[in-house]
Design an enzyme around this catalytic site. Structure first.
Site, PDB file in Angstrom:
ATOM      1  CG  HIS A  63      -2.089   1.039   1.053  1.00 59.70           C
ATOM      2  ND1 HIS A  63      -2.947   1.188   1.990  1.00 59.70           N
ATOM      3  CD2 HIS A  63      -2.073   1.890   0.380  1.00 59.70           C
ATOM      4  CE1 HIS A  63      -3.684   2.183   1.894  1.00 59.70           C
ATOM      5  NE2 HIS A  63      -3.312   2.749   0.629  1.00 59.70           N
ATOM      6  CD  GLU A  96      -0.375   4.972  -0.881  1.00 57.74           C
ATOM      7  OE1 GLU A  96       0.353   4.934   0.362  1.00 57.74           O
ATOM      8  OE2 GLU A  96      -1.626   5.281  -0.745  1.00 57.74           O
ATOM      9  CG  HIS A 140       4.868  18.843   7.413  1.00 62.94           C
ATOM     10  ND1 HIS A 140       3.967  17.995   7.940  1.00 62.94           N
ATOM     11  CD2 HIS A 140       5.576  18.313   6.823  1.00 62.94           C
ATOM     12  CE1 HIS A 140       4.037  16.821   7.551  1.00 62.94           C
ATOM     13  NE2 HIS A 140       5.230  16.827   6.925  1.00 62.94           N
TER      14      HIS A 140
END
Ligand SMILES: *[C@@H]1O[C@H](CO)[C@@H](O)[C@H](O)[C@H]1NC(C)=O
Ligand SMILES: *[C@@H]1O[C@H](CO)[C@@H](O)[C@H](O)[C@H]1NC(C)=O
Length: 413
Positions: free
Chosen positions: A84, A143, A151
């Site tokens: 994943h 992904e 950030h």
């Protein structure tokens, strides 16, 4: 020199379980070196604030290597879980979701991996990192965007992730950090052979058997050398596993230190099924269309999917292009919503989709596996006279009447 550090890291006390990959893989992780000292604290375990955020992963110091067990439709080999991703969660289990659009590398990952010495990683990904609809490259991009996050805290943008461009050695090739990321994920995944570990404990897929959570986690804990993963279920069917790590140093060449999952997954304590893969593999976006999704994002980019591969997407005027995609605002519900770009509202006039032209139409969304597809009057087909490339753009027509037919996938931004 970095290879020695890497070997010490992977085979030393920090990684207790056997490394199942070919040892040559150890040398493929990075063509670059972080220059970080090996004495930095492990992420999430520091007792004082760390100032060199190129060598200390924060926030996002809890790394999860997540794997799928997709059975219907199934993806990947029947005797292996599939990748994943690798997720940088915060130490307190929350996570960031913003991403750095300048590093989306949309449509470029295959080329970057091929030209930057990671062709073997790409080959492995094509088998073991599968999108449930066959849109592998856009899944990899999605992904990657989680790790290339940007950030922002009180106006300051700071490089909080050790794969930030500012942390790369000067002169690094564009995308070098994405190549490191994919090499790292593949290598970690190879070191976590979940299928093999369960099968070693005689736990193999079956449509009738059920398991307790304790029996599954105990088998995996033993095989991994003492680390309990988190297991997620879709109702009672096992479908995902998360293996947790702290990181000492940089993602580029630091040590992944396995830890026991700090949270439990969604599986019930008993009655868990580990179902066999059904063998039906979906390869086109529309073949699994199944009605309206539960929710639509409020901000999204719109990607074009042609024959299962992403080919660019929509710009702010509503044209199809392989340049940087526009962010659209969606208002309404999955059954009926409007679309707005920076140019204005979007609509369909004489069969052509456009934004900022004065038209406004409502659209609906249709689920297709994990994708959400855009529909105009229930039609999922869009088409153009030619496939755009470089700085050319093509007009988007509703319906399949033009030469190049595709679907439009709504990707949360
Ligand atoms: C660990 O370092 C990070 C980054 O400097 C900092 O935000 C965090 O507060 C530190 N933790 C402790 C317990 O000092
Ligand atoms: C899309 O186009 C294909 C081929 O032209 C057609 O078979 C299909 O019915 C169309 N789908 C929709 C939802 O209109």
């Amino acid at each position: 020199m970095f290879a020695v550090t890497l070997l010490a890291g992977l085979f030393g006390s920090s990684l207790a379980y056997p490394f199942s990959g070919n040892s040559e893989d150890l040398f493929q992780r990075a063509g670059i070196s972080s220059g970080c000292s090996s004495t930095v604290p492990e992420s999430c375990t520091n007792s004082t604030a760390q100032s060199d955020l190129c060598c200390f992963q924060a926030p996002g110091g809890l790394l999860l290597q997540t794997q799928f067990w997709d059975t219907n439709p199934s993806t990947g080999p029947s005797d292996s879980w599939t990748i994943h991703g690798l997720w940088p969660d915060n130490c307190d289990l929350t996570f960031e979701s913003s991403c750095d659009p300048s590093r989306a590398y949309t449509g470029l990952l295959t080329d970057m991996l091929t030209t930057q010495g990671a062709a073997d990683t790409l080959t492995f990904m094509k088998t073991f990192w599968k999108d449930i609809n066959g849109n592998d490259e856009s899944f990899w991009e999605h992904e990657w965007s989680k790790v290339s996050a940007e950030h922002r805290t009180s106006q300051a943008v700071f490089s909080s992730i050790t794969l930030d461009v500012a942390c790369l050695p000067s002169g690094s090739i564009k995308g070098a950090e994405a190549v490191v990321y994919f090499n790292t994920v593949v290598q970690l995944f190879k070191s976590l052979p979940t299928y093999q570990w369960l099968s070693d404990a005689r736990i193999t897929p079956s449509s009738s058997e059920t398991h307790t959570l304790a029996s599954l986690t105990s088998a995996l804990k033993t095989a991994s050398g003492g680390f309990t993963p988190a297991l997620d279920c879709d109702s009672t069917a096992l479908n995902q596993i998360s293996w947790y790590f702290h990181l000492r140093g940089s993602i580029i060449d630091g040590d992944f230190v396995p830890i026991t999952a700090p949270e439990t997954g969604s599986c019930p304590s008993s009655g868990i099924k580990y179902l066999p893969k059904s063998g039906t593999t979906k390869t086109s976006a529309t073949s699994t269309a199944t009605g309206a999704p539960n929710a639509i994002p409020t901000k999204a980019t719109i990607h074009a999917l042609q024959n299962g591969a992403q080919v660019g997407g929509l710009l702010s005027l509503g044209t199809w292009s392989t340049q940087s995609l526009a962010t659209y605002t969606l208002s309404g519900t999955a059954d009926s919503f409007t679309l707005t770009s920076s140019k204005g509202s979007c609509g369909v006039s004489e069969g052509v989709f456009a934004c900022g032209s004065g038209d406004s139409s409502s659209f609906s969304a249709v689920s297709s596996g994990k994708s959400i597809l855009l529909a105009s009057n229930g039609d999922l087909n869009f088409s153009s006279d030619f496939v755009p490339s470089g700085s050319t753009v093509s007009a988007v027509n509703v319906g399949a009447n033009s030469k190049e037919v595709y679907t439009l996938s709504i990707i949360s931004a």
